[in-house]
Design a protein around this motif. Structure first.
Motif, mmCIF file in Angstrom:
data_model
loop_
_atom_site.group_PDB
_atom_site.id
_atom_site.type_symbol
_atom_site.label_atom_id
_atom_site.label_comp_id
_atom_site.label_asym_id
_atom_site.label_seq_id
_atom_site.Cartn_x
_atom_site.Cartn_y
_atom_site.Cartn_z
ATOM 1 N N ASP A 89 0.873 -1.147 0.154
ATOM 2 C CA ASP A 89 0.204 0.000 -0.123
ATOM 3 C C ASP A 89 0.711 1.322 -0.039
ATOM 4 O OD1 ASP A 89 -2.827 -1.193 0.274
ATOM 5 O OD2 ASP A 89 -1.760 -2.131 1.910
ATOM 6 N N VAL A 90 1.856 1.036 0.835
ATOM 7 C CA VAL A 90 2.879 2.085 0.689
ATOM 8 C C VAL A 90 4.430 1.697 0.753
ATOM 9 C CG1 VAL A 90 3.959 4.133 2.098
ATOM 10 C CG2 VAL A 90 1.536 3.562 2.208
ATOM 11 N N SER B 197 8.715 2.891 -5.442
ATOM 12 C CA SER B 197 8.126 3.120 -4.133
ATOM 13 C C SER B 197 7.326 4.282 -4.179
ATOM 14 C CB SER B 197 9.258 3.361 -3.074
ATOM 15 O OG SER B 197 10.044 4.570 -3.610
ATOM 16 N N SER B 198 6.621 4.609 -3.046
ATOM 17 C CA SER B 198 5.749 5.870 -2.833
ATOM 18 C C SER B 198 6.417 6.611 -2.150
ATOM 19 C CB SER B 198 4.426 5.312 -1.955
ATOM 20 O OG SER B 198 3.700 4.288 -2.435
#
Length: 171
Positions: free
Chosen positions: A76-77, A92-93
């Motif tokens: 999710d992150v 990546s976020s």
């Protein structure tokens, strides 16, 4: 220290590694991590993340290598270390520029404060509109005063948002 702070924030820490179980347990014990998934092939890390998500977990994955990229994308992150590979950073976020895992705590804290500030701003904007629009509609508020009050409410919301930066600078 970072693991301890994350635990205090009620975050569940899981180490997913390709290392054998004995090595993983040794490293996890030193870091204060109780949950270990060892012997995971690089291609299977994303599958482990997906399994956690299927079980209702919101997953943040930290990694720095080529092998971590699919798991970073699945999470999710995704949190990449700035000292890691380009593909991990791209996938990546969030990228921690200094490559220090302590940045995860800072990112979580800042994001929680940001969400809180957004909720406060929505509340005050809603309150202003609930009060000012009916008052203006029945003719008790001149348009010039309404415009001034609207500008003032915008300034209040901006100042409230700027507190995020001020708090961050003061640390």
């Amino acid at each position: 220290e970072t693991i301890t702070r994350l635990k205090k924030m009620k975050k569940k820490i899981i180490m997913i590694t390709g290392d054998n179980e004995a090595t993983a347990k040794s490293i996890a014990a030193q870091a204060g991590i109780e949950n270990i998934i060892a012997g995971v092939m690089p291609a299977d890390k994303a599958g482990q993340i997906k399994l956690l998500q299927t079980n209702g977990e919101i997953v943040a994955m930290a990694g720095d290598g080529i092998n971590d990229s699919p798991a970073l994308a699945q999470s999710d992150v995704g949190v990449a270390m700035g000292t890691g590979t380009d593909i991990a950073i791209e996938t990546s976020s969030i990228t921690l520029m200094k490559g220090n895992i302590e940045g995860i705590v800072q990112a979580i804290t800042l994001s929680e404060k940001t969400i809180g500030t957004i909720k406060q701003n929505l509340f005050w904007a809603f309150l202003y509109n609930v009060i000012a629009i009916p008052v203006a509609a029945i003719g008790l508020l001149k348009p010039t005063y309404g415009a001034g009050i609207m500008a003032l409410s915008d300034v209040v919301l901006i100042l409230n948002s700027l507190r995020l930066g001020i708090r961050r600078l003061s640390k």
